[in-house]
Structure formats: structure tokens, C-alpha cells
Design a protein around this motif. Structure first.
Motif, mmCIF file in Angstrom:
data_model
loop_
_atom_site.group_PDB
_atom_site.id
_atom_site.type_symbol
_atom_site.label_atom_id
_atom_site.label_comp_id
_atom_site.label_asym_id
_atom_site.label_seq_id
_atom_site.Cartn_x
_atom_site.Cartn_y
_atom_site.Cartn_z
ATOM 1 N N ASP A 110 -12.843 -9.253 -2.246
ATOM 2 C CA ASP A 110 -14.221 -9.695 -2.012
ATOM 3 C C ASP A 110 -15.255 -8.629 -2.372
ATOM 4 O O ASP A 110 -16.434 -8.923 -2.543
ATOM 5 N N SER A 113 -6.247 -9.470 -0.133
ATOM 6 C CA SER A 113 -7.249 -10.536 -0.150
ATOM 7 C C SER A 113 -8.605 -10.014 0.322
ATOM 8 O O SER A 113 -9.650 -10.376 -0.222
ATOM 9 N N SER A 114 -8.566 -9.124 1.309
ATOM 10 C CA SER A 114 -9.860 -8.649 1.814
ATOM 11 C C SER A 114 -10.552 -7.731 0.812
ATOM 12 O O SER A 114 -11.783 -7.696 0.753
#
Lengths: 472, 317
Positions: free
Chosen positions: B244, B240-241
Motif C-alpha cells: 500500500d 500485503s501491508s
């Protein structure tokens, strides 16, 4: 050319040099020929001699006397021999033994009864005739029949003694005599018919004697030689002699036609199944990387042509051998054999073209049958019409069907091998027309084959086949 | 004598409304080992059949070994896609028959065939009937039938289909060996990593249109790497990180994470950012595989003009 030969050789090898082929196509006719020659001797041992006692219930004693004469062994066998000759019109035994002339001088050159018995043509008979006067003996006789101490029981009712059983028979009406024969249920038909015939001959002896005539004289007078028919052609030359030939005159054209039909069909069928096998095994494209479709088809057709020729030669050789054995070799017209060869090749190429085209187009045998139906129907016609054609080889039916492409070879073989000579121009025209048709059919087949061999999936409709043929 | 063994010019072939091959241009240099790639139904087999003169093109010209394949059949080895054996024929007999059809009639052929059978790990099959062999063994016999006459040009349509990994590597070794002996080899496949390992050159077709025709080295140079492979220490929160990071199109989460880059994104700066955001066990810029090229080129939703554009880009490059 070299590649065509390689394909042809493989096709021949994988068809003709297999156990199945040698057994079915080659051994069968050889066996048939052998049976024709040696069969009678084989069967001869199987016909049991007719031996034993025949009881005759005869209140008058007349039939008993007559029967004793007619059942004498030499007389009876002589009569059986004459009967055989009359029925079969054959006067020669295998190995050129004469059966003896039918008439009028039976003394010269007769075969001995033993020779006929050995050849299996005549049943050996040794019957002792015993008499009984009254009908009351019948139950006892029938019981002995059941035990096997008698071979047959005959009950004779003379004409005068027919009882007037009902009003249906007005007084003074002349009634026929009656003769009833009792035999065991399992009695051989040949045995019972020998007894029946001999009893009938004995009855005729009573009638002749009753009229005050000499039996031998009447029999001698009523004996007539066979009518001998000689066919002559336009120039007054003798064509055939009919005496022993009548049956062969009808049968020979049929045999020749069947030979060619079977020969071309069997090898055509091998062509079809091998082509379908190559397609369904998917070996086709491997082959096509080495040879062109046309070379492949030519090789296959030529290879199978030799398979057919081998079969045809074996059948014809077996047939000739059988004719030689029966001393009918003069029946063979050798120029006819050349025609048979020519028309076989024609028939084969027509059928092979159909088989190659159909085989290339389908994926399995079942689908092939549907596509072959129209051609098969046309090819059946000569088989159905051979009798009218061979009876009237220059009639309208024969002439017209001679020039229908698929029928030409078969009809022409029937016509040429039957008795009436066919006009030479018709033979020449049919050869030209037939071979032109075969070449055209092979050409069409090649066009279908080229496309069909690589087509998988659903079998083509006739319309699609037409499109393949038209495709460049 | 360095004429290209295979040359196709503007070859078209349709079956009814279906355009199987459109405007196909090919030139295979002598001595090369070419992969002929494309999804099922792309037109590979049709193109190969046209090359073999089994099918005739509607238009265009085909030159094989300086002439027609029909004239040079004996110099071409061909393993068709639709292949088979005579079921009841013996293996030796079959190979001798095929060799004879290819013009090999020399003495000692049987001996050579036995040696080849030994090399293909099929000893003692010479006298066996084809139907007694397993499918894989039959495949190898078929391969042998294609090369038995020592052809100059070898065309193999899906040579590895139906082979287990052991036999696949055996056959690829043989193909490589033939390549080293200077034979020109073309083989079609849809298994791309095989092509990648074996070929020095490949062409790709889809819907009958050629999308790619280049050496493997050119393809790698042409398609710059667009994937970064990350193996994080802590896989749970890394995905998820990483999403970005600007320039990343998507992340696939397998054994390791694959970050697909957007067009124009700079791999170096993205890799820097990955290291800043999470602890990694390994990180690498992955070389593009043929598979990715293939998928990118053969996208079913590609519009026709896109295909034409892409094709121009690829072939003009």
C-alpha cells in the motif's frame, strides 16, 4: 613463411609419422615388391610334386607306348619349360638365370629342371605309367584311384573301335578317337592339366608315327621362334624391342597413372579428413588466431604434398627394385620419371585444392562426398579410358582429354609412358595449361576456405560456395 | 605509450538480412580488465571475431595494438568461443604447436609448459593425449593455449563456460593476476556476477547495438538504487501491508521481501514508512547489480527508438 612451415610440418608429422601410415602406405609397396621378388620361391614350396602311378586302359597298346615316352621325366620337364617360355615370354629367372632359349637349339644355356622346380615355375613330376588292356578293369582301377594308390586313370578308345551306338552314326563314317581321364575330385588343377597335356602330346606322337613320319623331326619342324617386333621412330631409331615387353608396354602407362592417381588422392584425402577434423574438433579458430586462413591452407597443402611425395617415392622405388630384380631395368625411361614427378605435382595441387575447399566447407565426411561428386566423376574418366588412350596415344580422344584441366596430368602420363612419342609442343602446352589450372583452383579454394572454416551448420550448396568465392 | 590497445570506429557487420553488429564504437584503455556483456546472440562473438580479423567488417575501422590483429597476432592471446583440441595430440605437443604458431620458439618452452600445467592443477598431463582429459581439464588447456605466449592483449570469449566453481575461481585468479601484471584483458560472458566481481569496466551489447560502456563505479553511480530489501519478523502479513505504500511498484516475495520503487519515488521516506508498518529484522537499500542493469537495458519489448534513446542517455552521461 615460417608459420606455413610450422603448419606443414605438423600436417606431415600427424599424417606420415603415424603407425597406420607407415603400415598402409609404406609397408604395403615394400611388401608387394618383396612378394614380387621372393613370392615365386615362397609359392614353390607349396606346389606339391606330382608323383605316382597313371593307369592307361588301352586295348591297342599304342597310347601306352607313346605315353611311356612322353612321361619320361626329363622330356616332360623340358616341355613344361618351353610351354612356360611361350606363355610368359620371359626367358630369365630372377637372378639372371636363363630359362634356356625356346628354339631352335635347346641345348645351349638351359636351366636345369631342378632350378625351375626350385623357382616354383614348374611342377616336379614323376609318373610311372602302367597299362590295362580291357575296359572291364575300369571299376577296379577307379577303386584304386579312390584309395590313392593311383593318381589318375586314362581310358583310350581308338578311332576304329568306336561302337556304332545308334542310327545317328551311319556306317563307314570316320569317328574320332576318345580319351577320358579320371582323377580324384580334390586333385590339384595344375597336376591334372600336366597329365592332360602330356597325354595329348602322346596322342599326337601316335598320329605322327601312324603317318610314317619321324616324331622328333616333325616336332623340330613345327617349332618356331617367337616373332621379334622392333619399334622404330621417325628417324629410324630403335625405340623398343617387343620381345619381353609386350605386356609391359600396356601395363607400364597404367601403373604410372595409377601411382600418380593414388598418390595424389591418398594425400588429398588426408588433407580432407584432417581439415574436417579440425573443424569438428573446433580447433580451427584457435589456429586462426595464430595464422591467417591462407597460411593455414598453404601449410596444409604443402605438408600433404610431401606426404604424397614420400608415398610416390616408396612405390616407385619398390617398382624399380622389382624391375631390377627381374632384369627389366632397361624398360624404365628415366626422363619419363621426371615427367611423372611434374604431373604428380600438378595433379596433387588440383586435387588438394578441391579437398581443402570441400573440407573447409563441410562438418563431416559424409557431407564432403556429395560436394566432391562432380570432381570425382571427372577424375574417374582417365581411369576408365586408360586402355584406349595408351593404345592410341596420339588419337583424338587422347589429345582432347589431355587439355581438360582435371584430366590433364593423368592422361599425359599415360601418353608419355606409352610407346608412341608425344609431340613436344603438346607436352609443353599441357604443362602450362595444367599448372595454370592448378594455380586457379588453389586460388578459388583459398577464397572458399577463408569463409568455410568458420561456417558451422548445414553444408553449403554449390550456389553458396560460388557466393563465398565471389565474396570480398 | 598509452595508446588504447583496442579501438573500434563505426563498425558494422551483417550476415544477409541479419545485422550482427551495428555502428559499434569501442575504446579499451591499456591495462584495463573489461567485461563484454550481452545475452546469447547479441553479437559478442561476431564483434570479437572482427577484432581478431577473422571476420572483416562491412564498414568501419578496427585498430588492435596500433594496427591490424593480423599484424599483431603474436601479441594477442585469444580464447575463441568455438574452441577445441586435437583429440589424438598429446597435451604438451599441442601447447608447443600453438606456441610455435605464436612465434615462441625459445628453449625451455617444455619446462614452462609443465610449470603452467602444475599451476592449473593439471600435473602429469604433459604426455597425455587430449582426448583422455575431462571436459573441464580440456577447457583449462585451451585457456593455457591462449596465454602461453605471454600476450599483451588477451581476448577471452566465454572463458568460464563449462568450468566448475573451483576451476572458475582458479581461472579468475589467473585473469586477475595477468591484469595486475598490466595486460589488457577483454572477456565476454553472460554470467554477470562474474563480470561484476572481476571487471573494472564493462560494455553491454544487444542485437548488435552497444547499450552501455562505462566503468563499474560509473554504472553504480549512474543507476541509483531502486530496490529496498526487507526481512520482516512476521513475513505472512507484511507483504500485503507494504504494497500500500505509495511509490512502491511491486513486491517480490522470496526469502526476504524486495520492494521495487517507482520512478521518482524517494527511498528515504519509503524506508521510514516500512519501519512504521511492520517489525523488521533487517532493512537495506540494495546496490544495483549488473544483472538488474542488464535486464533493464535488454528488455525484449524495448522499441527500437527506446534503445537508441537509452543508448544516448547512457553513453552521453
Amino acid at each position: 613463411m615460417h608459420k606455413i612451415a610450422i603448419v606443414a610440418w605438423r600436417e606431415f608429422k600427424s599424417t606420415a609419422l603415424t603407425k597406420a601410415f607407415i603400415l598402409s602406405a609404406v609397408a604395403a609397396p615394400v611388401l608387394m615388391g618383396a612378394m614380387a621378388i621372393y613370392g615365386p620361391r615362397l609359392f614353390a614350396s607349396k606346389i606339391a610334386p606330382l608323383k605316382g602311378q597313371l593307369a592307361i586302359v588301352d586295348p591297342t597298346g599304342r597310347l601306352l607306348t607313346a605315353a611311356r615316352v612322353e612321361f619320361q621325366r626329363d622330356r616332360l620337364l623340358g616341355r613344361l619349360r618351353d610351354e612356360l617360355i611361350r606363355r610368359t615370354q620371359v626367358t630369365k629367372l630372377p637372378g639372371n638365370q636363363t630359362l634356356g632359349p625356346t628354339a631352335p637349339n635347346p641345348a645351349a644355356g638351359e636351366s636345369s629342371p631342378e632350378a625351375l622346380i626350385t623357382a616354383g615355375l614348374v611342377t616336379d613330376v614323376a609318373i610311372e605309367v602302367v597299362g590295362e588292356a580291357g575296359l572291364e578293369a575300369l571299376p577296379r582301377l577307379q577303386a584304386s584311384l579312390g584309395e590313392g594308390s593311383l593318381v589318375a586313370v586314362a581310358v583310350y578308345v581308338p578311332p576304329a573301335e568306336v561302337p556304332a551306338t545308334s542310327a545317328a552314326a551311319p556306317a563307314g563314317d570316320q569317328r574320332q578317337e576318345e580319351l577320358t581321364l579320371y582323377v580324384q575330385a580334390q586333385t590339384n588343377i595344375r597336376h591334372s592339366s600336366v597329365i592332360e597335356d602330356t597325354l595329348a602330346t602322346a596322342l599326337s606322337r601316335i598320329h605322327i608315327e601312324a603317318a610314317g613320319l619321324s616324331v622328333e623331326r616333325v616336332r623340330e619342324l613345327s617349332r618356331a621362334p617367337l616373332v621379334k617386333t622392333v619399334r622404330i621412330n621417325d628417324e629410324g631409331k630403335q625405340v623398343t624391342e617387343d620381345r619381353d615387353v609386350k605386356v609391359f608396354r600396356i601395363v607400364v602407362p597404367m601403373i604410372f597413372m595409377m601411382l600418380v592417381w593414388m598418390g595424389s588422392f591418398m594425400s588429398g584425402n588426408y588433407l580432407l579428413t584432417l581439415t574436417i577434423e579440425e573443424k569438428s574438433n573446433k580447433v580451427m579458430e584457435v589456429l586462426l588466431s595464430a595464422v591467417s586462413p591462407l597460411q593455414l591452407m598453404a601449410g596444409k597443402i604443402i605438408g600433404q604434398a610431401f606426404v604424397g611425395l614420400v608415398m610416390l617415392s616408396v612405390y616407385i622405388a619398390a617398382g624399380i627394385a622389382a624391375l631390377v630384380a627381374f632384369a627389366f631395368v632397361d624398360l624404365i625411361n628415366w626422363t619419363d620419371l621426371i615427367y611423372v614427378g611434374l604431373y604428380y605435382i600438378m595433379a596433387y595441387f588440383m586435387i588438394a585444392a578441391i579437398m581443402a575447399a570441400v573440407g573447409s566447407a563441410v562438418n563431416e565426411l559424409r557431407e564432403a562426398q556429395a560436394l566432391m561428386l562432380p570432381a570425382a566423376l571427372v577424375l574417374m574418366v582417365p581411369l576408365l579410358l586408360w586402355l584406349p588412350i595408351s593404345e592410341s596415344p596420339n588419337g583424338v580422344l587422347a589429345t582432347v582429354t589431355s587439355f581438360v584441366p582435371l584430366m590433364t596430368p593423368f592422361v599425359m602420363i599415360v601418353r608419355i609412358t606409352s610407346t608412341e612419342p608425344v609431340a613436344l609442343w603438346q607436352i609443353a602446352l599441357s604443362l602450362v595449361e595444367g599448372y595454370a589450372a592448378s594455380v586457379a583452383m588453389v586460388w578459388v579454394a583459398a577464397r572458399v576456405f577463408r569463409i568455410g572454416v568458420l561456417m558451422y551448420g548445414k553444408p553449403p550448396s554449390p550456389w553458396e560456395l560460388w557466393k563465398w568465392m565471389r565474396a570480398s | 605509450m598509452n595508446l588504447p590497445p583496442l579501438k573500434l570506429r563505426a563498425v558494422c557487420k551483417s550476415f544477409g538480412a541479419n545485422k550482427a553488429v551495428q555502428d559499434l564504437e569501442l575504446e579499451v584503455p591499456a591495462g584495463s580488465l573489461c567485461g563484454f556483456l550481452g545475452p546469447n546472440g547479441a553479437g559478442k562473438t561476431t564483434a570479437i571475431r572482427i577484432i581478431m580479423s577473422i571476420l572483416l567488417p562491412d564498414s568501419g575501422t578496427v585498430e588492435v595494438l596500433g594496427g591490424s590483429a593480423l599484424d599483431n597476432k603474436d601479441r594477442i592471446g585469444y580464447l575463441p568461443e568455438e574452441r577445441g583440441l586435437y583429440r589424438r595430440m598429446r597435451v604438451g605437443e599441442f601447447l608447443e604447436y600453438v606456441a610455435a604458431l605464436k612465434g615462441v620458439t625459445r628453449r625451455g618452452l617444455a619446462h614452462d609448459i609443465k610449470q603452467w600445467l602444475d599451476r592449473l592443477e593439471l600435473p602429469l598431463t604433459y604426455r597425455q593425449r587430449c582426448q583422455e582429459l575431462s571436459k573441464g581439464m580440456q577447457q583449462k588447456i585451451q585457456f593455457l593455449a591462449a596465454i602461453i605466449h605471454d600476450p599483451d592483449l588477451l581476448i577471452l570469449d566465454e572463458p568460464f563456460s563449462g568450468l566448475d566453481p573451483v576451476n572458475t575461481s582458479l581461472v579468475s585468479r589467473l585473469i586477475e593476476e595477468l591484469h595486475q601484471r598490466g595486460k589488457t584483458i577483454i572477456f565476454s560472458t553472460h554470467i554477470l556476477h562474474q563480470a561484476e566481481q572481476l571487471c573494472d569496466r564493462c560494455f553491454l551489447i544487444n542485437n548488435g547495438i552497444k547499450l552501455l560502456d562505462a566503468t563499474i563505479a560509473d554504472i553504480r553511480a549512474q543507476f541509483d538504487p531502486r530496490t529496498i530489501e526487507v526481512e520482516p519478523l512476521n513475513a505472512d502479513d507484511a507483504a500485503s501491508s507494504l504494497l500500500d505504500i505509495p511509490g512502491i511498484d511491486s513486491v517480490s516475495n522470496g526469502r526476504s521481501l524486495e520492494l521495487f520503487l517507482k520512478d521518482g519515488a524517494e527511498p528515504r521516506s519509503i524506508m521510514k514508512q516500512v519501519i512504521e508498518r511492520c517489525d523488521v529484522r533487517s532493512l537495506r537499500l540494495r546496490r544495483i547489480t549488473l544483472e538488474e542493469v542488464f535486464v533493464r537495458l535488454v528488455r525484449a519489448d524495448l522499441a527500437a527508438e527506446d534503445v537508441v534513446r537509452m543508448r544516448r542517455e547512457l553513453t552521453d552521461a
